[in-house]
Write a protein that holds these residues in place. Structure first.
Motif, short mmCIF file in Angstrom:
data_model
loop_
_atom_site.label_atom_id
_atom_site.label_comp_id
_atom_site.label_asym_id
_atom_site.label_seq_id
_atom_site.Cartn_x
_atom_site.Cartn_y
_atom_site.Cartn_z
N HIS B 97 0.84 -1.19 0.00
CA HIS B 97 0.00 0.00 0.00
C HIS B 97 0.88 1.25 0.00
O HIS B 97 1.76 1.41 0.85
N LEU B 98 0.61 2.12 -0.96
CA LEU B 98 1.45 3.30 -1.16
C LEU B 98 1.05 4.41 -0.19
O LEU B 98 0.60 5.48 -0.60
N SER B 99 1.21 4.16 1.09
CA SER B 99 0.85 5.17 2.09
C SER B 99 2.11 5.84 2.65
O SER B 99 3.23 5.36 2.44
N ALA B 120 -7.18 -3.34 -4.96
CA ALA B 120 -7.88 -3.43 -6.24
C ALA B 120 -7.15 -2.62 -7.32
O ALA B 120 -6.46 -1.65 -7.04
N GLU B 121 -7.36 -3.05 -8.57
CA GLU B 121 -6.70 -2.45 -9.72
C GLU B 121 -6.84 -0.93 -9.74
O GLU B 121 -5.87 -0.21 -9.98
N LEU B 122 -8.06 -0.44 -9.52
CA LEU B 122 -8.30 0.99 -9.68
C LEU B 122 -8.19 1.73 -8.35
O LEU B 122 -7.61 2.82 -8.27
N GLY B 124 -7.01 0.56 -5.26
CA GLY B 124 -5.98 0.21 -4.30
C GLY B 124 -6.55 -0.44 -3.05
O GLY B 124 -7.66 -1.00 -3.06
N VAL B 125 -5.81 -0.38 -1.96
CA VAL B 125 -6.20 -1.00 -0.70
C VAL B 125 -7.31 -0.16 -0.06
O VAL B 125 -7.21 1.07 0.00
N SER B 126 -8.36 -0.83 0.42
CA SER B 126 -9.47 -0.10 1.05
C SER B 126 -9.04 0.50 2.38
O SER B 126 -8.08 0.05 3.01
N HIS B 136 2.29 -1.45 6.43
CA HIS B 136 2.20 -1.13 5.00
C HIS B 136 3.59 -1.26 4.40
O HIS B 136 4.57 -0.82 4.99
N ILE B 137 3.64 -1.87 3.21
CA ILE B 137 4.94 -2.00 2.54
C ILE B 137 4.84 -1.41 1.14
O ILE B 137 3.76 -1.39 0.52
N ILE B 138 5.98 -0.93 0.64
CA ILE B 138 5.99 -0.25 -0.65
C ILE B 138 7.16 -0.73 -1.50
O ILE B 138 8.24 -1.00 -0.98
N SER B 147 2.11 3.44 -9.62
CA SER B 147 1.94 2.09 -9.11
C SER B 147 2.25 1.08 -10.20
O SER B 147 2.23 1.38 -11.39
N LEU B 148 2.50 -0.15 -9.77
CA LEU B 148 2.71 -1.26 -10.67
C LEU B 148 1.39 -1.97 -10.90
O LEU B 148 0.44 -1.82 -10.12
N ASN B 149 1.33 -2.78 -11.92
CA ASN B 149 0.20 -3.70 -12.07
C ASN B 149 0.14 -4.57 -10.80
O ASN B 149 1.18 -4.93 -10.25
C1 SAM Z 1 -2.68 -0.62 -9.57
S1 SAM Z 1 -2.41 -0.57 -7.87
C2 SAM Z 1 -3.66 0.54 -7.25
C3 SAM Z 1 -3.34 1.95 -7.50
C4 SAM Z 1 -4.26 2.89 -6.75
N1 SAM Z 1 -4.52 4.02 -7.60
C5 SAM Z 1 -3.62 3.33 -5.43
O1 SAM Z 1 -3.33 4.51 -5.31
O2 SAM Z 1 -3.42 2.51 -4.53
C6 SAM Z 1 -3.08 -2.10 -7.31
C7 SAM Z 1 -2.38 -2.67 -6.11
O3 SAM Z 1 -1.07 -3.10 -6.46
C8 SAM Z 1 -0.20 -2.97 -5.36
N2 SAM Z 1 0.91 -2.08 -5.76
C9 SAM Z 1 1.14 -1.54 -6.97
N3 SAM Z 1 2.26 -0.83 -6.98
C10 SAM Z 1 2.79 -0.91 -5.74
C11 SAM Z 1 3.97 -0.40 -5.11
N4 SAM Z 1 4.85 0.34 -5.78
N5 SAM Z 1 4.17 -0.70 -3.81
C12 SAM Z 1 3.30 -1.47 -3.12
N6 SAM Z 1 2.18 -1.98 -3.66
C13 SAM Z 1 1.93 -1.72 -4.95
C14 SAM Z 1 -1.03 -2.43 -4.21
O4 SAM Z 1 -1.52 -3.49 -3.42
C15 SAM Z 1 -2.17 -1.73 -4.95
O5 SAM Z 1 -3.31 -1.59 -4.15
#
Ligand code: SAM
Ligand code: SAM
Lengths: 191, 191
Positions: B97-99, B120-122, B124-126, B136-138, B147-149
């Motif tokens: 989660h990008l927090s 979720a794809e659009l 993210g984490v609820s 939370h990890i990034i 973000s990545l897929n």
């Molecule tokens: C396409 S991303 C969601 C993007 C969304 N707009 C957001 O801001 O969270 C889908 C999921 O992939 C994971 N994810 C994608 N990129 C990530 C990153 N750089 N670090 C950690 N998780 C990532 C996370 O679990 C995220 O909720």
């Protein structure tokens, strides 16, 4: 052009790795291509060299989250040409390929100029590519399934490259030549 | 049932990690779900805990390359229940989660019992999930895209878990209880 946009472009360019790229050997599903391009952007791999049969490379901008604008996509007519172009510049080509001569993907050096070659969804790496590359690398598999999704395999390898390069300080100062830096900056600011 | 098939099932079961799993917080695209399940099989993560709105979890067997049969997919009505079920067993839940409080994904311990939560794809984490998890990890991003897929993010983290667990010897001897071992073996041999 805002000062903020300029600063953002510079921040990204300062971390771009001109000597890290991928070669796609007939990878053709748009969601895979796009996920790979998105990962390339994330690790700073600047070049994507793609070969596709009978049509131009199509990228699904939605899946790529816009990354298509920020990496340099080059289409090649055949895979030998794509590999030879890299090797002629002293770049080692590592094929992600499940062959008997493959070594563990974590055992190779991604700090040197290198390009990661990925095979097609169904057929994998072509014979021509397998013969031409410098090394085969493999991601260990502990389950029933023999291969990973191609965009997943690309990411696992590219983030190992990112880890090695980060530890070696390669993201700490600009790595692109002054000339290319200004050219790319101009292109990004005037799309 | 052939002796070969039995040997193959045992070889895979011997490397399964009962204390490594993923929680999917409304990830819904079939090709993402399937790629994640395939990666789980590859690293030996046995459990996939999924929450999807208004419908049962659907997996595209083609993309999953058949892995759907080999991982244990559990559907939950809501994300809090999925997280609580893990935590009640002493499992740490790490949300990708990008927090602002997120730590680098390589800085956490995947050797202890843990579950990786993906958003979720659009969306993210609820919020509910972000509040309930342990950490939370990034994954660091050096480009323009934020973000990545999701299946790519899952794989990058799961293969870091695989690296840590492999170095700690967790793939060297069976880790599943004798009782579960025989039950799963029976299920795999009599699908
Ligand atoms: C396409 S991303 C969601 C993007 C969304 N707009 C957001 O801001 O969270 C889908 C999921 O992939 C994971 N994810 C994608 N990129 C990530 C990153 N750089 N670090 C950690 N998780 C990532 C996370 O679990 C995220 O909720
Ligand atoms: C779905 S796989 C192709 C499977 C194909 N049946 C084969 O035998 O090669 C698509 C590509 O992903 C990459 N790949 C997938 N799993 C891999 C692994 N475990 N190690 C290395 N590369 C892998 C390779 O580049 C492969 O060509």
């Amino acid at each position: 052009m805002s000062a903020q946009r300029l600063a953002r472009c510079r921040a990204v360019l300062n971390r771009r790795q001109p000597d890290l790229s991928v070669i796609l050997d007939h990878v053709h599903k748009p969601h895979n291509l796009s996920a790979i391009i998105r990962t390339c952007d994330a690790v700073g791999a600047y070049g994507v060299h793609a070969v596709q049969k009978g049509r131009s490379v199509s990228v699904h901008q939605h899946y790529a989250a816009g990354a298509g604008e920020w990496v340099d996509l080059t289409a090649y007519a055949d895979i030998e040409a794509a590999i030879a172009a890299q090797q002629a510049q002293g770049v080692a080509v590592y094929a992600a390929h499940l062959s008997s001569s493959a070594v563990d993907f974590r055992a190779v050096d991604y700090i040197r100029p290198c390009s990661i070659l990925l095979g097609a969804e169904l057929w994998g790496v072509s014979e021509a590519a397998a013969a031409a590359v410098d090394q085969h690398i493999i991601i260990p598999m502990a389950g029933f399934v023999e291969s990973l999704n191609v965009s997943v395999a690309a990411a696992v390898i590219l983030f190992e490259a990112q880890r090695q390069r980060s530890a070696a300080g390669l993201y700490d100062a600009p790595r692109i030549s002054a000339q290319d830096y200004e050219r790319i900056l101009f292109e990004w600011l005037h799309p």
